[in-house]
Design a protein around this motif. Structure first.
Motif, mmCIF file in Angstrom:
data_model
loop_
_atom_site.group_PDB
_atom_site.id
_atom_site.type_symbol
_atom_site.label_atom_id
_atom_site.label_comp_id
_atom_site.label_asym_id
_atom_site.label_seq_id
_atom_site.Cartn_x
_atom_site.Cartn_y
_atom_site.Cartn_z
ATOM 1 N N ILE A 77 80.680 55.375 -17.201
ATOM 2 C CA ILE A 77 80.017 54.623 -16.077
ATOM 3 C C ILE A 77 79.418 55.762 -15.192
ATOM 4 C CG2 ILE A 77 81.432 54.049 -14.310
ATOM 5 C CD1 ILE A 77 78.506 52.129 -15.223
ATOM 6 N N ASN A 78 78.151 56.117 -15.251
ATOM 7 C CA ASN A 78 77.394 57.018 -14.342
ATOM 8 C C ASN A 78 76.530 56.437 -13.564
ATOM 9 O OD1 ASN A 78 78.522 59.205 -16.132
ATOM 10 N ND2 ASN A 78 76.985 58.502 -17.730
ATOM 11 N N ALA A 79 76.615 57.153 -12.283
ATOM 12 C CA ALA A 79 75.839 56.676 -10.834
ATOM 13 C C ALA A 79 75.273 57.863 -10.362
ATOM 14 C CB ALA A 79 76.527 55.715 -10.034
ATOM 15 N N GLN A 80 74.105 57.921 -9.864
ATOM 16 C CA GLN A 80 73.596 59.101 -9.263
ATOM 17 C C GLN A 80 72.402 58.790 -8.372
ATOM 18 O OE1 GLN A 80 72.274 62.344 -11.739
ATOM 19 N NE2 GLN A 80 71.209 60.987 -13.123
ATOM 20 N N GLY A 81 72.257 59.348 -7.095
ATOM 21 C CA GLY A 81 71.056 59.208 -6.295
ATOM 22 C C GLY A 81 70.716 60.260 -5.823
ATOM 23 N N ARG A 82 69.425 60.492 -5.123
ATOM 24 C CA ARG A 82 68.822 61.473 -4.673
ATOM 25 C C ARG A 82 67.803 61.196 -3.685
ATOM 26 N NH1 ARG A 82 65.836 66.184 -8.269
ATOM 27 N NH2 ARG A 82 64.204 64.455 -8.288
ATOM 28 N N MET A 83 67.752 61.825 -2.566
ATOM 29 C CA MET A 83 66.682 61.688 -1.626
ATOM 30 C C MET A 83 66.074 63.173 -1.390
ATOM 31 S SD MET A 83 66.599 58.645 -0.262
ATOM 32 C CE MET A 83 65.682 58.813 1.490
ATOM 33 N N GLY A 84 64.660 62.956 -1.047
ATOM 34 C CA GLY A 84 63.886 64.245 -0.918
ATOM 35 C C GLY A 84 62.900 64.069 0.447
ATOM 36 N N PHE A 85 62.876 65.218 1.108
ATOM 37 C CA PHE A 85 61.877 65.290 2.142
ATOM 38 C C PHE A 85 60.849 66.549 1.897
ATOM 39 C CE2 PHE A 85 60.391 67.014 6.193
ATOM 40 C CZ PHE A 85 59.598 66.013 6.567
ATOM 41 N N GLN A 86 59.626 66.400 2.202
ATOM 42 C CA GLN A 86 58.475 67.364 1.950
ATOM 43 C C GLN A 86 57.772 67.528 3.041
ATOM 44 O OE1 GLN A 86 56.181 66.981 -1.601
ATOM 45 N NE2 GLN A 86 54.301 67.451 -0.363
#
Length: 332
Positions: A77-86
């Motif tokens: 089971i794989n889980a990933q998350g990402r947040m970005g700001f520009q």
């Protein structure tokens, strides 16, 4: 996006699925936010034995499916998350900040449980119309735990600068050259002992736009590599890859890619690995809403003197031939 795959391995039926979400939100005229979330169930996994079939083919319909990845008996089971700001400071200067997390856990069978936290800040500056300078700072914290309960933690800090030059010859012909360098400082802690490693980062990219439909790129990079879920050993690796995309006539598209990776164990003195991947894809547009495609993939890896998880062979070679159809219907 949602994806499901079923396959037969001998007398066993296996299935996998993944779900992903992407969002981008402008904040005013100069700022932007982005977020990505991925969740997948991989019943068969083998060192990324299969990758996406010819991503980013421009000006055409590209199959979005992913084939099964291997032949081992583990369930993951794989889980990933990402947040970005520009932030666009000026029309020529931009800053991007990204933070992410990833977790990989075996549901059945032996395997390394791994989790990772990462962050990166990058600032780019268009000095002139055809010259770009950029700098970045990165941080990665990786934790791998075996079935026996032993764990190994690796933290990595990177600093990198790059320069890009673009030389156009015509509206559809140009050459892009990027050179970058920096330093990777890693620290590994295992069984109460720690090890520090300072390794240079060297990278280069050359891209040729030969015509309106054809482009060729070649890039190389030397850096520290961590193979999540495969082995807790970090590697000083060198990667060389090539890619070409183009159209033969109005209906036929062709995409080729190849990469070779060689890594030497950063902690132990004798361990190493090699990885070779190649893909060729042809796609024929029957109409504006239907396309036929065929794809050939080659994969090989070799581990020498490296502890890998149970079920993954030290030497593996795979040939794959796929064919299919892509259909597209506009909603509006």
């Amino acid at each position: 996006n949602a994806y499901y795959s079923g396959a037969s391995s001998g007398a066993e039926e296996v299935a996998g699925a993944s779900v992903s979400a992407r969002t981008r939100l402008p904040v005013g005229r100069r700022n932007g936010l982005s977020a990505n979330v991925d969740l997948s169930y991989d019943p068969t996994y083998l060192f990324n034995a299969f990758g996406p079939i010819a991503e980013n083919v421009e000006r055409g319909v590209v199959p979005g499916t992913r084939p099964p990845r291997g032949i081992t008996e583990q369930r993951w089971i794989n889980a990933q998350g990402r947040m970005g700001f520009q932030r666009n400071w000026t029309p020529r200067q931009q800053t991007n900040a990204v933070a992410g997390t990833q977790r990989r856990e075996p549901l059945s069978g032996p395997g390394f449980e791994s989790s990772m936290l990462s962050g990166n800040v990058r600032h780019s500056w268009n000095v002139k119309q055809h010259a770009i300078l950029a700098s970045s700072l990165g941080y990665v914290e990786n934790l791998q735990r075996t079935e026996a309960g032993t764990q190994r933690a690796i933290t990595s800090q990177t600093a990198e600068v790059s320069a890009t030059l673009l030389r156009p010859w015509s509206p559809y012909q140009s050459v892009r050259l990027t050179m970058s360098g920096g330093l990777n400082r890693s620290r590994q802690t295992a069984d109460g002992e720690s090890f520090e490693l300072n390794s240079p980062i060297i990278a280069g990219l050359v891209r040729l736009d030969l015509s309106r439909n054809w482009s060729v790129s070649l890039d190389a990079r030397r850096d520290i590599t961590i193979l999540n879920g495969i082995t807790p050993e970090p590697f000083e690796s060198s990667v060389v890859s090539m890619r070409s995309t183009g159209a033969v006539g109005a209906r036929l598209q062709m995409s080729t890619s190849a990469s070779y990776t060689r890594g030497a164990a950063a902690v132990s003195t004798s361990g190493s690995f090699e990885n070779l991947v190649g893909t060729v894809q042809l796609q024929y547009a029957v109409s504006s809403w239907c396309a036929l495609f065929s794809n050939y993939s080659y994969y090989q890896h070799r581990f020498r003197g490296v502890e890998v998880q149970a079920g993954i062979p030290n030497r593996y070679e795979l040939n794959s031939l796929r064919a299919g159809v892509t259909l597209g219907v506009p909603i509006f």
